[in-house]
Design a protein around this motif. Sequence first.
Motif, PDB file in Angstrom:
ATOM      1  N   ILE A 277      -3.701   1.478  -9.132  1.00 44.62           N
ATOM      2  CA  ILE A 277      -3.378   0.250  -8.400  1.00 44.62           C
ATOM      3  C   ILE A 277      -4.084   0.236  -7.056  1.00 44.62           C
ATOM      4  CG2 ILE A 277      -1.528  -1.243  -7.559  1.00 44.62           C
ATOM      5  CD1 ILE A 277       0.365   0.283  -9.433  1.00 44.62           C
ATOM      6  N   MET A 278      -4.723  -0.905  -6.744  1.00 43.19           N
ATOM      7  CA  MET A 278      -5.472  -1.030  -5.487  1.00 43.19           C
ATOM      8  C   MET A 278      -5.211  -2.386  -4.836  1.00 43.19           C
ATOM      9  SD  MET A 278      -9.123   0.776  -6.489  1.00 43.19           S
ATOM     10  CE  MET A 278      -9.762   0.588  -4.818  1.00 43.19           C
ATOM     11  N   LEU A 279      -5.792  -2.580  -3.661  1.00 44.57           N
ATOM     12  CA  LEU A 279      -5.677  -3.824  -2.902  1.00 44.57           C
ATOM     13  C   LEU A 279      -7.077  -4.319  -2.533  1.00 44.57           C
ATOM     14  CD1 LEU A 279      -2.849  -2.688  -0.430  1.00 44.57           C
ATOM     15  CD2 LEU A 279      -2.561  -3.805  -2.653  1.00 44.57           C
TER      16      LEU A 279
ATOM     17  N   ILE B  95      -5.753   2.352   4.217  1.00 50.97           N
ATOM     18  CA  ILE B  95      -6.223   3.592   3.601  1.00 50.97           C
ATOM     19  C   ILE B  95      -7.405   3.233   2.696  1.00 50.97           C
ATOM     20  CG2 ILE B  95      -5.619   5.503   2.047  1.00 50.97           C
ATOM     21  CD1 ILE B  95      -2.715   5.164   3.070  1.00 50.97           C
ATOM     22  N   ASP B  96      -8.570   3.756   3.040  1.00 48.16           N
ATOM     23  CA  ASP B  96      -9.810   3.338   2.384  1.00 48.16           C
ATOM     24  C   ASP B  96      -9.789   3.471   0.867  1.00 48.16           C
ATOM     25  OD1 ASP B  96     -10.817   2.771   4.887  1.00 48.16           O
ATOM     26  OD2 ASP B  96     -11.905   4.669   5.087  1.00 48.16           O
ATOM     27  N   SER B  97      -9.146   4.497   0.361  1.00 41.55           N
ATOM     28  CA  SER B  97      -9.141   4.731  -1.084  1.00 41.55           C
ATOM     29  C   SER B  97      -8.263   3.730  -1.836  1.00 41.55           C
ATOM     30  CB  SER B  97      -8.659   6.151  -1.388  1.00 41.55           C
ATOM     31  OG  SER B  97      -7.330   6.342  -0.920  1.00 41.55           O
ATOM     32  N   LYS B  98      -7.403   3.018  -1.112  1.00 38.98           N
ATOM     33  CA  LYS B  98      -6.475   2.082  -1.749  1.00 38.98           C
ATOM     34  C   LYS B  98      -6.788   0.621  -1.463  1.00 38.98           C
ATOM     35  CE  LYS B  98      -3.458   3.167  -3.803  1.00 38.98           C
ATOM     36  NZ  LYS B  98      -3.388   3.511  -5.241  1.00 38.98           N
TER      37      LYS B  98
ATOM     38  N   GLN C 263       0.836  -1.214   0.000  1.00 39.54           N
ATOM     39  CA  GLN C 263       0.000   0.000   0.000  1.00 39.54           C
ATOM     40  C   GLN C 263       0.864   1.253   0.000  1.00 39.54           C
ATOM     41  OE1 GLN C 263      -3.825   1.228   2.601  1.00 39.54           O
ATOM     42  NE2 GLN C 263      -1.950   1.213   3.794  1.00 39.54           N
ATOM     43  N   LYS C 264       1.907   1.252   0.806  1.00 47.36           N
ATOM     44  CA  LYS C 264       2.807   2.405   0.881  1.00 47.36           C
ATOM     45  C   LYS C 264       3.476   2.673  -0.460  1.00 47.36           C
ATOM     46  CE  LYS C 264       6.794   4.146   3.493  1.00 47.36           C
ATOM     47  NZ  LYS C 264       7.784   3.837   4.569  1.00 47.36           N
ATOM     48  N   GLU C 265       3.846   1.600  -1.160  1.00 51.93           N
ATOM     49  CA  GLU C 265       4.543   1.747  -2.439  1.00 51.93           C
ATOM     50  C   GLU C 265       3.623   2.225  -3.557  1.00 51.93           C
ATOM     51  OE1 GLU C 265       7.828   1.422  -3.013  1.00 51.93           O
ATOM     52  OE2 GLU C 265       8.089   1.124  -0.864  1.00 51.93           O
TER      53      GLU C 265
END
Length: 222
Positions: free
Chosen positions: A118-120, A145-148, A109-111
């Motif tokens: 790009i999402m998770l 982070i909700d958006s990711k 997520q940090k990267e």
Amino acid sequence: MLEFFKKYRLFAIVMTCLSTIIVTAFYFALKKENVLPIYQPANVNVELVDNSIQHVTKYHKINDFSLVNQNGKTVTQQDYAGKIYVADFFFTTCQTICPIMTKNMAAIQKEILDNDDIMLLSHSVTPEIDTVAQLKRYAIEKGVIDSKWNLVTGDKKQIYDLARKSYLAVKSQGNHDYGMVHTENFMLIDKERRIRGFYDGTNEEDIKKLLEDIETLKASYE
């Protein structure tokens, strides 16, 4: 001297063109080596694939889905349309591999934080325990982070089918209540909803490889 150059001018032009063609061919041959595979049910470990699709050799994609995330929002395939994403299966009360997987997903997520493409997506394999409130607590604790990154819960059969018939990621317990043996697999999914890689979510070297493959996949769309 002038006559010499005139005599060999055509030869020089032909050799220049030929050299250009050879260099171009080598360039595209090397570039092709960086293309990620597209995984089909027939070339994945049969223990991870529902027996109804083990014969499929082409056109496999992630099926449509409708689940609920840590904020009580319905999440569907439309939220991931046109996105590259990393998917996994976990549960919040797991004390073995899940904390490691979640830590590594947070590192991913940090990267990818500054890349909107790009999402998770993390699916709970114990939806009866992982309510929206439980997922929200977990998300806050783990820095989601909700958006990711969506942590999703919902119908157990749907999650089971996604794991076995879409992501080809989880072994069956062989019973009739859609129970699943937990898995450390992370899956890389492209913008066409195809599986482009499998990674051990507890292994740092695999996480590095996953980040490299994300870059390769990104480059293929540029």
